[in-house]
Design a protein around this motif. Structure first.
Motif, PDB file in Angstrom:
ATOM      1  N   LYS A  92      -6.011 -64.038  -5.636  1.00 19.24           N
ATOM      2  CA  LYS A  92      -6.301 -64.626  -4.320  1.00 19.24           C
ATOM      3  C   LYS A  92      -6.609 -66.114  -4.424  1.00 19.24           C
ATOM      4  O   LYS A  92      -6.344 -66.871  -3.501  1.00 19.24           O
ATOM      5  N   LYS A  93      -7.193 -66.523  -5.565  1.00 18.67           N
ATOM      6  CA  LYS A  93      -7.585 -67.928  -5.764  1.00 18.67           C
ATOM      7  C   LYS A  93      -7.122 -68.372  -7.154  1.00 18.67           C
ATOM      8  O   LYS A  93      -7.916 -68.394  -8.106  1.00 18.67           O
ATOM      9  N   PRO A  94      -5.840 -68.727  -7.313  1.00 19.56           N
ATOM     10  CA  PRO A  94      -5.300 -69.018  -8.651  1.00 19.56           C
ATOM     11  C   PRO A  94      -6.040 -70.128  -9.394  1.00 19.56           C
ATOM     12  O   PRO A  94      -6.101 -70.120 -10.617  1.00 19.56           O
ATOM     13  N   GLU A  95      -6.652 -71.054  -8.698  1.00 16.88           N
ATOM     14  CA  GLU A  95      -7.306 -72.185  -9.372  1.00 16.88           C
ATOM     15  C   GLU A  95      -8.769 -71.935  -9.707  1.00 16.88           C
ATOM     16  O   GLU A  95      -9.436 -72.813 -10.271  1.00 16.88           O
ATOM     17  N   ALA A  96      -9.288 -70.774  -9.353  1.00 15.15           N
ATOM     18  CA  ALA A  96     -10.728 -70.533  -9.535  1.00 15.15           C
ATOM     19  C   ALA A  96     -11.125 -70.585 -11.011  1.00 15.15           C
ATOM     20  O   ALA A  96     -10.324 -70.279 -11.897  1.00 15.15           O
ATOM     21  N   THR A  97     -12.362 -70.978 -11.276  1.00 16.00           N
ATOM     22  CA  THR A  97     -12.921 -70.941 -12.631  1.00 16.00           C
ATOM     23  C   THR A  97     -13.741 -69.658 -12.727  1.00 16.00           C
ATOM     24  O   THR A  97     -14.729 -69.496 -12.005  1.00 16.00           O
ATOM     25  N   ILE A  98     -13.295 -68.752 -13.617  1.00 13.26           N
ATOM     26  CA  ILE A  98     -13.909 -67.415 -13.638  1.00 13.26           C
ATOM     27  C   ILE A  98     -14.383 -67.049 -15.045  1.00 13.26           C
ATOM     28  O   ILE A  98     -13.622 -67.107 -16.007  1.00 13.26           O
ATOM     29  N   GLY A  99     -15.649 -66.671 -15.140  1.00  8.89           N
ATOM     30  CA  GLY A  99     -16.195 -66.161 -16.403  1.00  8.89           C
ATOM     31  C   GLY A  99     -16.564 -64.699 -16.225  1.00  8.89           C
ATOM     32  O   GLY A  99     -16.926 -64.272 -15.122  1.00  8.89           O
ATOM     33  N   PHE A 100     -16.464 -63.929 -17.306  1.00  8.40           N
ATOM     34  CA  PHE A 100     -16.857 -62.514 -17.260  1.00  8.40           C
ATOM     35  C   PHE A 100     -17.740 -62.233 -18.462  1.00  8.40           C
ATOM     36  O   PHE A 100     -17.425 -62.639 -19.582  1.00  8.40           O
ATOM     37  N   PHE A 101     -18.852 -61.534 -18.254  1.00  5.41           N
ATOM     38  CA  PHE A 101     -19.690 -61.143 -19.391  1.00  5.41           C
ATOM     39  C   PHE A 101     -19.914 -59.633 -19.372  1.00  5.41           C
ATOM     40  O   PHE A 101     -20.286 -59.053 -18.341  1.00  5.41           O
ATOM     41  N   LEU A 102     -19.697 -59.002 -20.531  1.00  5.89           N
ATOM     42  CA  LEU A 102     -19.894 -57.555 -20.648  1.00  5.89           C
ATOM     43  C   LEU A 102     -21.246 -57.288 -21.323  1.00  5.89           C
ATOM     44  O   LEU A 102     -21.478 -57.735 -22.454  1.00  5.89           O
ATOM     45  N   HIS A 103     -22.124 -56.543 -20.640  1.00  7.48           N
ATOM     46  CA  HIS A 103     -23.474 -56.309 -21.183  1.00  7.48           C
ATOM     47  C   HIS A 103     -23.537 -55.090 -22.098  1.00  7.48           C
ATOM     48  O   HIS A 103     -24.575 -54.838 -22.711  1.00  7.48           O
ATOM     49  N   ILE A 104     -22.474 -54.310 -22.151  1.00  2.00           N
ATOM     50  CA  ILE A 104     -22.478 -53.103 -22.995  1.00  2.00           C
ATOM     51  C   ILE A 104     -21.474 -53.324 -24.145  1.00  2.00           C
ATOM     52  O   ILE A 104     -20.741 -54.321 -24.128  1.00  2.00           O
ATOM     53  N   PRO A 105     -21.408 -52.438 -25.129  1.00  3.28           N
ATOM     54  CA  PRO A 105     -20.445 -52.668 -26.210  1.00  3.28           C
ATOM     55  C   PRO A 105     -19.011 -52.634 -25.696  1.00  3.28           C
ATOM     56  O   PRO A 105     -18.726 -51.944 -24.712  1.00  3.28           O
ATOM     57  N   PHE A 106     -18.110 -53.368 -26.335  1.00  4.09           N
ATOM     58  CA  PHE A 106     -16.680 -53.113 -26.118  1.00  4.09           C
ATOM     59  C   PHE A 106     -16.246 -52.270 -27.314  1.00  4.09           C
ATOM     60  O   PHE A 106     -16.379 -52.684 -28.463  1.00  4.09           O
ATOM     61  N   PRO A 107     -15.727 -51.053 -27.048  1.00  4.19           N
ATOM     62  CA  PRO A 107     -15.501 -50.127 -28.164  1.00  4.19           C
ATOM     63  C   PRO A 107     -14.214 -50.413 -28.919  1.00  4.19           C
ATOM     64  O   PRO A 107     -13.354 -51.167 -28.458  1.00  4.19           O
ATOM     65  N   SER A 108     -14.102 -49.754 -30.045  1.00  2.89           N
ATOM     66  CA  SER A 108     -12.905 -49.886 -30.865  1.00  2.89           C
ATOM     67  C   SER A 108     -11.659 -49.425 -30.083  1.00  2.89           C
ATOM     68  O   SER A 108     -11.742 -48.547 -29.213  1.00  2.89           O
ATOM     69  N   TYR A 109     -10.538 -49.985 -30.446  1.00  3.52           N
ATOM     70  CA  TYR A 109      -9.249 -49.617 -29.846  1.00  3.52           C
ATOM     71  C   TYR A 109      -9.043 -48.100 -29.845  1.00  3.52           C
ATOM     72  O   TYR A 109      -8.530 -47.509 -28.903  1.00  3.52           O
ATOM     73  N   GLU A 110      -9.487 -47.441 -30.915  1.00  2.71           N
ATOM     74  CA  GLU A 110      -9.291 -45.991 -31.040  1.00  2.71           C
ATOM     75  C   GLU A 110     -10.034 -45.220 -29.945  1.00  2.71           C
ATOM     76  O   GLU A 110      -9.624 -44.132 -29.555  1.00  2.71           O
ATOM     77  N   ILE A 111     -11.161 -45.757 -29.495  1.00  2.00           N
ATOM     78  CA  ILE A 111     -11.935 -45.113 -28.425  1.00  2.00           C
ATOM     79  C   ILE A 111     -11.280 -45.400 -27.073  1.00  2.00           C
ATOM     80  O   ILE A 111     -11.095 -44.514 -26.245  1.00  2.00           O
ATOM     81  N   LEU A 112     -10.874 -46.661 -26.898  1.00  2.42           N
ATOM     82  CA  LEU A 112     -10.277 -47.051 -25.622  1.00  2.42           C
ATOM     83  C   LEU A 112      -8.991 -46.276 -25.345  1.00  2.42           C
ATOM     84  O   LEU A 112      -8.632 -46.008 -24.204  1.00  2.42           O
ATOM     85  N   ARG A 113      -8.332 -45.891 -26.439  1.00  2.00           N
ATOM     86  CA  ARG A 113      -7.027 -45.258 -26.251  1.00  2.00           C
ATOM     87  C   ARG A 113      -7.130 -43.886 -25.589  1.00  2.00           C
ATOM     88  O   ARG A 113      -6.142 -43.346 -25.093  1.00  2.00           O
ATOM     89  N   ILE A 114      -8.333 -43.332 -25.512  1.00  2.00           N
ATOM     90  CA  ILE A 114      -8.542 -42.047 -24.844  1.00  2.00           C
ATOM     91  C   ILE A 114      -8.220 -42.147 -23.347  1.00  2.00           C
ATOM     92  O   ILE A 114      -7.795 -41.177 -22.725  1.00  2.00           O
ATOM     93  N   LEU A 115      -8.365 -43.331 -22.781  1.00  2.00           N
ATOM     94  CA  LEU A 115      -8.107 -43.492 -21.342  1.00  2.00           C
ATOM     95  C   LEU A 115      -6.609 -43.452 -21.047  1.00  2.00           C
ATOM     96  O   LEU A 115      -5.793 -43.921 -21.855  1.00  2.00           O
ATOM     97  N   PRO A 116      -6.225 -42.944 -19.866  1.00  2.00           N
ATOM     98  CA  PRO A 116      -4.810 -43.010 -19.470  1.00  2.00           C
ATOM     99  C   PRO A 116      -4.311 -44.455 -19.518  1.00  2.00           C
ATOM    100  O   PRO A 116      -5.095 -45.379 -19.244  1.00  2.00           O
ATOM    101  N   TYR A 117      -3.024 -44.646 -19.826  1.00  2.00           N
ATOM    102  CA  TYR A 117      -2.504 -46.010 -20.005  1.00  2.00           C
ATOM    103  C   TYR A 117      -2.738 -46.879 -18.778  1.00  2.00           C
ATOM    104  O   TYR A 117      -3.166 -48.029 -18.884  1.00  2.00           O
ATOM    105  N   LYS A 118      -2.520 -46.303 -17.584  1.00  2.00           N
ATOM    106  CA  LYS A 118      -2.669 -47.135 -16.371  1.00  2.00           C
ATOM    107  C   LYS A 118      -4.109 -47.637 -16.206  1.00  2.00           C
ATOM    108  O   LYS A 118      -4.345 -48.718 -15.671  1.00  2.00           O
ATOM    109  N   VAL A 119      -5.075 -46.845 -16.703  1.00  2.00           N
ATOM    110  CA  VAL A 119      -6.480 -47.253 -16.590  1.00  2.00           C
ATOM    111  C   VAL A 119      -6.763 -48.400 -17.561  1.00  2.00           C
ATOM    112  O   VAL A 119      -7.349 -49.429 -17.198  1.00  2.00           O
ATOM    113  N   LYS A 120      -6.288 -48.221 -18.802  1.00  2.00           N
ATOM    114  CA  LYS A 120      -6.475 -49.293 -19.809  1.00  2.00           C
ATOM    115  C   LYS A 120      -5.846 -50.577 -19.323  1.00  2.00           C
ATOM    116  O   LYS A 120      -6.408 -51.659 -19.433  1.00  2.00           O
ATOM    117  N   GLU A 121      -4.637 -50.435 -18.785  1.00  2.00           N
ATOM    118  CA  GLU A 121      -3.898 -51.619 -18.337  1.00  2.00           C
ATOM    119  C   GLU A 121      -4.675 -52.327 -17.215  1.00  2.00           C
ATOM    120  O   GLU A 121      -4.823 -53.549 -17.207  1.00  2.00           O
TER     121      GLU A 121
END
Ligand code: GDG
Length: 478
Positions: free
Chosen positions: A157-186
């Motif tokens: 909606k706003k291509p020029e916006a300056t956007i930061g994101f911070f994750l407060h929980i762990p980001f898990p290993s690829y092997e854990i993330l792969r449990i999710l359906p592909y469309k969800v991961k994507e």
């Protein structure tokens, strides 16, 4: 840091709530780490007040009637989600899929298509609010796993916006993330890639994220820089700090002194071990109780000489897994007290409920040992707060190696929470540690916490974000 950009914070909760008692309504400000961090940023040269966007836990009617009572450094913009969407987005996808999976509890994941749909809908609704508010020169800082889709939706909606994101929980290993359906991961990964800067508590989480985008989306990266759809994105670690002086100075606060004396008097015949956490299966409360039992079995000379004060703060009680946990904890507390307690001594003093700040600091500063045993924890602020409060340089921190905080708190006694015998042995070591050794360990950790406090954290994130934006305009190749 001073700058003339306006800050827009987006988080699931707004930092206040309305309370109605005896027919009158008041505003109660919440004092979490995020609020402190955001208030410590210096936007005094900005044209307008910073804005905080979050989901309302009150009705539109309440807001219209009482918003004039909310007087703050921030302008607040509540988002009102339909009840069913809110429920499926928050209790459903956020806390019954992302929370358990990202903390390595795949068997606790309850994936329902309708919850993912609600998550997307909630992210879409919030992105519309952000897009309506954001102006050129604003900085948008999105927080946490509830809004992983948001950066991309804002960017569309706003291509020029300056956007930061911070994750407060762990980001898990690829092997854990792969449990999710592909469309969800994507959805989640491309969602994050709408940001200019993506922050995690630790390097490991950052590496997991980079591996995930490479394996799932074929997106390449080089030294924390990602080249994606002709934009340069940076991902890096920013371990969150605490308001060090608030906790350190609280040691001498009158109410804290009174509460501490009361505790020391009540337990004058025993040493005190203490823990406080939200009721959450990730915090390892059951493993902690197993370790306490192992401790009394291995070191019976401590029976009658140790009190474990266990504070469990209610959380997410509408979710079945949380309700079950409460029953398990209470059964274990009853069993251990029945097994080892005497007519004049109880091994565990259990409180289910939160405690006010002076009592919390009194517990931090009256105890001999803080026992912090999460199975996974993005950071763990309780460990940092405990260390900061110990102006007396006494007390020993036993800390799970599965917390983000373990990286920084190097002179804590590190344990694996699954190994009850190891925890029991470390409890003995902590209870018998010489005062000089306690002081040496606390002083090293305090230096780190004082140097890299919550202000530093917030400022270094925003500075990186602003530099990132400049870099992008100058040279879009990594
Ligand atoms: C998430 C991540 C990450 C707790 N009980 C009482 C009370 N508290 C305060 C503590 C501390 C906070 O709540 C809890 O913070 P944690 O970091 O320990 O845990 P989460 O709530 O799971 O936080 C975590 C954090 O986000 C920040 O990024 O560290 O890993 O899971 O500040 O003091 N405060 C009072 N009474 C209580 O009974 N006054």
């Amino acid at each position: 840091m001073k700058n003339n950009n306006r800050l827009i914070i987006v988080s699931y909760r707004l930092p206040f709530s309305f309370e109605t008692a005896s027919g009158s309504t008041t505003v109660k400000a919440s004092a979490g780490g995020l609020v402190t961090a955001m208030k410590s940023l210096d936007f005094s040269e900005a044209r307008e007040k910073p804005v905080w966007i979050g989901c309302a836990d009150f009705s539109r009617r309440t807001w219209e009637k009482y918003q004039h009572l909310v007087n703050d450094d921030f302008e607040f913009v509540p988002v009102f989600l339909e009840r069913k969407i809110q429920q499926n987005f928050y209790n459903g996808f956020s806390n019954s899929v992302l929370w358990p999976l990202f903390h390595y509890f795949p068997t606790y994941v309850d994936y329902q298509e309708r919850d993912f749909v609600a998550y997307q809908k909630a992210n879409e609704t919030v992105s519309e609010t952000v897009a309506a508010v954001v102006q050129p020169q604003d900085i948008v800082w999105v927080h946490d796993y509830h809004f992983m889709g948001l950066p991309k939706l804002i960017r569309e909606k706003k291509p020029e916006a300056t956007i930061g994101f911070f994750l407060h929980i762990p980001f898990p290993s690829y092997e854990i993330l792969r449990i999710l359906p592909y469309k969800v991961k994507e959805y989640l990964l491309t969602g994050l890639l709408g940001s200019d800067l993506i922050g995690f508590h630790t390097n490991d989480y950052n590496i997991h994220f980079l591996q995930s985008i490479q394996i799932n989306l074929g997106v390449q990266h080089k030294i924390w820089k990602i080249n994606y759809q002709d934009r340069l994105i940076q991902s890096d670690s920013f371990p969150v700090g605490i308001n060090y002086s608030l906790y350190h100075d609280a040691y001498d606060n009158e109410d804290v002194i009174a509460e501490r004396e009361a505790l020391k008097n009540a337990y004058q015949d025993t040493k005190i071990i203490f823990s406080v956490d939200r009721l959450d299966y990730t915090k390892g409360v059951m493993q902690r109780l197993d370790a306490l039992e192992a401790f009394f079995a291995r070191y019976p000379e401590w029976i009658g000489r140790l009190t474990f004060i266990l504070v469990v703060v209610p959380s997410r009680d509408e979710i079945q897994k949380y309700g079950e946990r409460k029953v398990m904890i209470e059964q274990a507390v009853g069993r251990i007290n029945g097994k080892y307690g005497t007519l004049i001594w109880r091994p565990i003093v259990y409180r289910y409920g939160s405690v006010p700040f002076p009592q919390l600091v009194a517990l931090y500063t009256a105890c001999d040992v803080a026992l912090i045993t999460p199975i996974r924890d993005g950071m763990n602020l309780v460990a940092k707060e405990f260390v900061a409060t110990r102006k007396d340089h006494q007390g020993v921190l036993i800390l799970s190696e599965m917390t983000g905080a373990a990286n920084e708190l190097s002179t804590a006694l590190h344990i694996n929470p699954m190994d009850e015998n190891e925890v029991a042995d470390k409890m003995k070591q902590a209870l018998e540690m010489e005062p000089e050794e306690q002081a040496r360990r606390i002083a090293i950790m305090q230096r780190r916490l004082k140097d890299y406090d919550v202000k530093k954290w917030a400022n270094s994130f925003v500075e990186s974000l602003l530099n990132m934006e400049n870099t992008q305009h100058k040279d879009p190749t990594p």
